[in-house]
Write a protein that holds these residues in place. Structure first.
Motif: not given
Length: 297
Positions: A28-32, A66-68, A72-76
């Motif tokens: 997740a962090l690499l994608n971010e 993930l929030a913790w 931060d993801f683009t909705p929806p």
């Protein structure tokens, strides 16, 4: 279906069937990081087609983790269980082209048949790149009347890809662009070998899709341009490229990253009960420490 956009679109796509661990956090962090560096967007997809193991409570915990971590993801957010109709339409297209057939062999049937074959021949049955036995595909050769009779009698079945028929529809140049690295250092233009997987499953007995089918449909519908995921899925990309070709879907760029290993040197796993993000948080570890430990300072 959406074309690959000019602005990069990344996605993190976990399954809520257990606690997120450090391996998920790394992905997740690499994608971010890559989305931020390319001025792209990062999407969250909940891959919950397994309605037995995936639960709302596990999903809520996963989103909280993930929030913790500060993601931060683009909705929806896309939840696969809300989109079974999309996968059914794709499956119907493959069935209509004669590329899928009803497969009646249960797991027990498969094990027993392969065991008999290995005893009779003295040779091991072929395995796919993950080490699982290739489906015997005996029911691929059933007549239409026999298939209809079995279905009418209520015999359970899944849908499988007729790999031989599918390969006849693609040329020798099926490939993908790899900016990461495969298990043996593969990089650049990778020639796909979907035939190594045999007649893969397209829809389970109890679910109108499979991982392979749903992931390529989702990536196309969400306009994903860059698939960044663990190296354990490197060889499965060949199946995804084949399905993208058969369904006329755009091909994303791929980046397979290293796996985070446990103290015993093996891949972290939900099924093995490896320590999860929630447990680390409850132990007083802060998200900055986790980011630093994973190399995202």
């Amino acid at each position: 279906m959406s074309a690959v956009p000019s602005s990069p679109v990344f996605r993190f796509a976990p399954s809520p069937n257990g606690a997120l661990h450090l391996g998920h956090a790394y992905s997740a962090l690499l994608n971010e990081k890559l989305a931020r560096e390319t001025d792209g967007r990062l999407l969250l997809r909940i891959e919950d087609i397994d309605q037995t193991r995936c639960t709302p409570a596990l999903e809520a915990q996963m989103i909280a983790d993930l929030a913790w971590l500060g993601l931060d993801f683009t909705p929806p957010h896309r939840r696969q269980s809300d989109h079974f109709d999309d996968y059914q339409q794709a499956l119907d297209r493959l069935i209509g082209r004669g590329l899928a057939y009803p497969a009646f062999m249960s797991r027990g049937d498969i094990r027993a048949w392969i065991s008999d074959q290995e005893r009779a021949t003295g040779k091991p049955w072929p395995r796919d790149p993950d080490g699982a036995p290739i489906y015997p595909a005996l029911d691929r050769h059933l007549s239409a009347s026999e298939r209809e009779a079995r279905i009418a009698a209520g015999v359970p079945f899944a849908w499988r890809l007729d790999m031989a028929a599918a390969l006849a529809m693609v040329g020798p140049d099926l490939s993908w662009v790899e900016s990461g690295q495969g298990p043996s250092g593969e990089h650049g233009i990778i020639v796909a070998d979907p035939g190594a997987w045999g007649d893969v499953m397209l829809a389970r007995r109890d679910t109108p899709t499979s991982y392979h089918l749903s992931v390529v449909v989702d990536d196309a519908l969400q306009g994903v341009s860059d698939v960044v995921r663990g190296r354990d899925l490197f060889f499965a990309t060949a199946i995804h490229r084949l399905l993208q070709h058969l369904l006329s879907l755009p091909a994303p760029r791929y980046h397979h990253h290293r796996l985070i290993l446990g103290d015993d040197g093996t891949k972290l796993s939900k099924s093995k009960g490896d320590e999860g993000i929630a447990a680390l948080r409850n132990a007083g570890i802060d998200p900055v420490t986790i980011r630093n430990e994973l190399g995202f300072r």
